[in-house]
Design a protein around this motif. Sequence first.
Motif, PDB file in Angstrom:
ATOM      1  N   VAL A  31       0.824  -1.217   0.000  1.00 13.32           N
ATOM      2  CA  VAL A  31       0.000   0.000   0.000  1.00 13.32           C
ATOM      3  C   VAL A  31       0.854   1.261   0.000  1.00 13.32           C
ATOM      4  O   VAL A  31       0.515   2.249  -0.670  1.00 13.32           O
ATOM      5  CB  VAL A  31      -0.970  -0.017   1.196  1.00 13.32           C
ATOM      6  N   GLY A  32       1.979   1.270   0.729  1.00 11.00           N
ATOM      7  CA  GLY A  32       2.824   2.461   0.763  1.00 11.00           C
ATOM      8  C   GLY A  32       3.275   2.897  -0.621  1.00 11.00           C
ATOM      9  O   GLY A  32       2.904   3.995  -1.082  1.00 11.00           O
ATOM     10  N   PRO A  33       4.063   2.080  -1.332  1.00  9.83           N
ATOM     11  CA  PRO A  33       4.502   2.500  -2.666  1.00  9.83           C
ATOM     12  C   PRO A  33       3.374   2.578  -3.690  1.00  9.83           C
ATOM     13  O   PRO A  33       3.419   3.406  -4.606  1.00  9.83           O
ATOM     14  CB  PRO A  33       5.537   1.442  -3.052  1.00  9.83           C
ATOM     15  N   PHE A  34       2.341   1.734  -3.544  1.00  7.75           N
ATOM     16  CA  PHE A  34       1.208   1.809  -4.473  1.00  7.75           C
ATOM     17  C   PHE A  34       0.519   3.171  -4.370  1.00  7.75           C
ATOM     18  O   PHE A  34       0.175   3.782  -5.387  1.00  7.75           O
ATOM     19  CB  PHE A  34       0.206   0.691  -4.179  1.00  7.75           C
ATOM     20  N   GLU A  35       0.358   3.663  -3.147  1.00  6.54           N
ATOM     21  CA  GLU A  35      -0.304   4.958  -2.984  1.00  6.54           C
ATOM     22  C   GLU A  35       0.574   6.091  -3.507  1.00  6.54           C
ATOM     23  O   GLU A  35       0.061   7.091  -4.018  1.00  6.54           O
ATOM     24  CB  GLU A  35      -0.675   5.189  -1.522  1.00  6.54           C
ATOM     25  N   VAL A  36       1.897   5.931  -3.404  1.00 10.19           N
ATOM     26  CA  VAL A  36       2.802   6.924  -3.986  1.00 10.19           C
ATOM     27  C   VAL A  36       2.539   7.061  -5.484  1.00 10.19           C
ATOM     28  O   VAL A  36       2.378   8.162  -6.020  1.00 10.19           O
ATOM     29  CB  VAL A  36       4.278   6.543  -3.731  1.00 10.19           C
ATOM     30  N   PHE A  37       2.486   5.922  -6.173  1.00 11.41           N
ATOM     31  CA  PHE A  37       2.295   5.967  -7.624  1.00 11.41           C
ATOM     32  C   PHE A  37       0.860   6.321  -7.994  1.00 11.41           C
ATOM     33  O   PHE A  37       0.621   6.956  -9.025  1.00 11.41           O
ATOM     34  CB  PHE A  37       2.742   4.650  -8.262  1.00 11.41           C
ATOM     35  N   SER A  38      -0.097   5.926  -7.167  1.00 11.39           N
ATOM     36  CA  SER A  38      -1.481   6.322  -7.427  1.00 11.39           C
ATOM     37  C   SER A  38      -1.635   7.830  -7.312  1.00 11.39           C
ATOM     38  O   SER A  38      -2.311   8.462  -8.137  1.00 11.39           O
ATOM     39  CB  SER A  38      -2.419   5.626  -6.438  1.00 11.39           C
ATOM     40  N   ALA A  39      -0.983   8.415  -6.296  1.00  7.21           N
ATOM     41  CA  ALA A  39      -1.041   9.869  -6.142  1.00  7.21           C
ATOM     42  C   ALA A  39      -0.368  10.568  -7.309  1.00  7.21           C
ATOM     43  O   ALA A  39      -0.845  11.599  -7.794  1.00  7.21           O
ATOM     44  CB  ALA A  39      -0.387  10.275  -4.822  1.00  7.21           C
ATOM     45  N   ALA A  40       0.737  10.005  -7.772  1.00  6.06           N
ATOM     46  CA  ALA A  40       1.418  10.592  -8.931  1.00  6.06           C
ATOM     47  C   ALA A  40       0.513  10.575 -10.153  1.00  6.06           C
ATOM     48  O   ALA A  40       0.514  11.509 -10.964  1.00  6.06           O
ATOM     49  CB  ALA A  40       2.710   9.837  -9.218  1.00  6.06           C
ATOM     50  N   GLY A  41      -0.273   9.515 -10.289  1.00  6.22           N
ATOM     51  CA  GLY A  41      -1.185   9.417 -11.423  1.00  6.22           C
ATOM     52  C   GLY A  41      -2.272  10.464 -11.421  1.00  6.22           C
ATOM     53  O   GLY A  41      -2.898  10.720 -12.454  1.00  6.22           O
ATOM     54  N   MET A  42      -2.497  11.103 -10.260  1.00  9.33           N
ATOM     55  CA  MET A  42      -3.503  12.161 -10.186  1.00  9.33           C
ATOM     56  C   MET A  42      -2.956  13.515 -10.612  1.00  9.33           C
ATOM     57  O   MET A  42      -3.727  14.443 -10.854  1.00  9.33           O
ATOM     58  CB  MET A  42      -4.056  12.246  -8.758  1.00  9.33           C
ATOM     59  N   VAL A  43      -1.614  13.636 -10.695  1.00  9.11           N
ATOM     60  CA  VAL A  43      -1.019  14.922 -11.067  1.00  9.11           C
ATOM     61  C   VAL A  43      -0.265  14.853 -12.395  1.00  9.11           C
ATOM     62  O   VAL A  43       0.243  15.863 -12.870  1.00  9.11           O
ATOM     63  CB  VAL A  43      -0.081  15.445  -9.952  1.00  9.11           C
ATOM     64  N   THR A  44      -0.176  13.663 -12.981  1.00  9.12           N
ATOM     65  CA  THR A  44       0.450  13.525 -14.298  1.00  9.12           C
ATOM     66  C   THR A  44      -0.142  12.325 -15.014  1.00  9.12           C
ATOM     67  O   THR A  44      -0.465  11.312 -14.381  1.00  9.12           O
ATOM     68  CB  THR A  44       1.976  13.353 -14.188  1.00  9.12           C
ATOM     69  N   ASP A  45      -0.260  12.439 -16.332  1.00  8.81           N
ATOM     70  CA  ASP A  45      -0.772  11.316 -17.108  1.00  8.81           C
ATOM     71  C   ASP A  45       0.343  10.355 -17.506  1.00  8.81           C
ATOM     72  O   ASP A  45       0.113   9.413 -18.266  1.00  8.81           O
ATOM     73  CB  ASP A  45      -1.517  11.806 -18.346  1.00  8.81           C
ATOM     74  N   GLN A  46       1.551  10.583 -16.978  1.00  7.70           N
ATOM     75  CA  GLN A  46       2.684   9.716 -17.295  1.00  7.70           C
ATOM     76  C   GLN A  46       2.751   8.478 -16.411  1.00  7.70           C
ATOM     77  O   GLN A  46       3.574   7.597 -16.651  1.00  7.70           O
ATOM     78  CB  GLN A  46       3.997  10.498 -17.150  1.00  7.70           C
ATOM     79  N   VAL A  47       1.910   8.417 -15.386  1.00  7.85           N
ATOM     80  CA  VAL A  47       2.011   7.343 -14.388  1.00  7.85           C
ATOM     81  C   VAL A  47       0.664   6.660 -14.194  1.00  7.85           C
ATOM     82  O   VAL A  47      -0.369   7.333 -14.074  1.00  7.85           O
ATOM     83  CB  VAL A  47       2.498   7.895 -13.032  1.00  7.85           C
ATOM     84  N   SER A  48       0.692   5.343 -14.151  1.00 10.16           N
ATOM     85  CA  SER A  48      -0.490   4.579 -13.740  1.00 10.16           C
ATOM     86  C   SER A  48      -0.021   3.409 -12.882  1.00 10.16           C
ATOM     87  O   SER A  48       1.111   2.937 -13.017  1.00 10.16           O
ATOM     88  CB  SER A  48      -1.282   4.067 -14.953  1.00 10.16           C
ATOM     89  N   ALA A  49      -0.886   2.970 -11.992  1.00 13.06           N
ATOM     90  CA  ALA A  49      -0.523   1.902 -11.059  1.00 13.06           C
ATOM     91  C   ALA A  49      -1.671   0.914 -10.940  1.00 13.06           C
ATOM     92  O   ALA A  49      -2.845   1.293 -10.988  1.00 13.06           O
ATOM     93  CB  ALA A  49      -0.192   2.489  -9.692  1.00 13.06           C
ATOM     94  N   GLU A  50      -1.328  -0.362 -10.777  1.00 10.91           N
ATOM     95  CA  GLU A  50      -2.360  -1.372 -10.601  1.00 10.91           C
ATOM     96  C   GLU A  50      -1.850  -2.501  -9.723  1.00 10.91           C
ATOM     97  O   GLU A  50      -0.646  -2.793  -9.692  1.00 10.91           O
ATOM     98  CB  GLU A  50      -2.831  -1.923 -11.951  1.00 10.91           C
ATOM     99  N   LEU A  51      -2.777  -3.105  -8.980  1.00  7.10           N
ATOM    100  CA  LEU A  51      -2.485  -4.280  -8.175  1.00  7.10           C
ATOM    101  C   LEU A  51      -2.651  -5.506  -9.054  1.00  7.10           C
ATOM    102  O   LEU A  51      -3.648  -5.637  -9.779  1.00  7.10           O
ATOM    103  CB  LEU A  51      -3.428  -4.346  -6.978  1.00  7.10           C
TER     104      LEU A  51
END
Length: 223
Positions: A17-37
């Motif tokens: 959850v820690g690193p997943f939320e980091v990348f999920s948050a990044a996906g909200m401020v840039t379209d360069q990042v997406s994250a999935e479980l």
Amino acid sequence: MLAQFVLFDGFDPLDVVGPFEVFSAAGMVTDQVSAELVAPDGPGEIRSGVPGVSLTAAASLNPDRADLIVVPGAAGSTPPPDRNDLTDEEREATVPAILGRTLTTGLPALLGKALAAPRTTVAAVCGGSLILSMAGLIEGRNAATHHQGLGMLGASGVNVIRARVVDDGDLVTSGGVTSGLDVGLYLLEREVGPKIALAVEELFEYERRGVVWRDLGPAPASA
């Protein structure tokens, strides 16, 4: 950039959850990042090692799709290594046993494929490094893990580094469970850029700890 976060039976939720939320948050401020479980066997609910806590894999682990794959450790008991009076049930609930069971799944082959892919980075949090080492995938590489697993990591032929985060190119590993935030933010900075990483760091009100070890520069003189 697609980051896939691996789930397996008995995983440690905070490692994911820690690193997943980091990348999920990044996906909200840039379209360069997406994250999935993800899970080796495809979508579905996966039980963690913490009673009553499960997460749902949305897709299959796929090294052909992912730019980054993050492997967590396990949540379980850690009895002293010299204790030999454990019942079978108690032994099966230990962290080494949980990690060992991943070797009977499709996870090692998929991680091996990921490490062989030229554009894919594999990262591990806490005992995730031990899954890679037990599978024989990182012999001779530089890596870190939880302090209780350093002996096991070294015994598998890995060059053990006592650091919070270790960058060995396409293999990035970290220490204990809370280091998931550190490695997540570091990877975000390395792969996407410091502006996005800083925005997430400020959102979380968390400052990364420790020096990221890389195989660069002179070694300190022996005392």
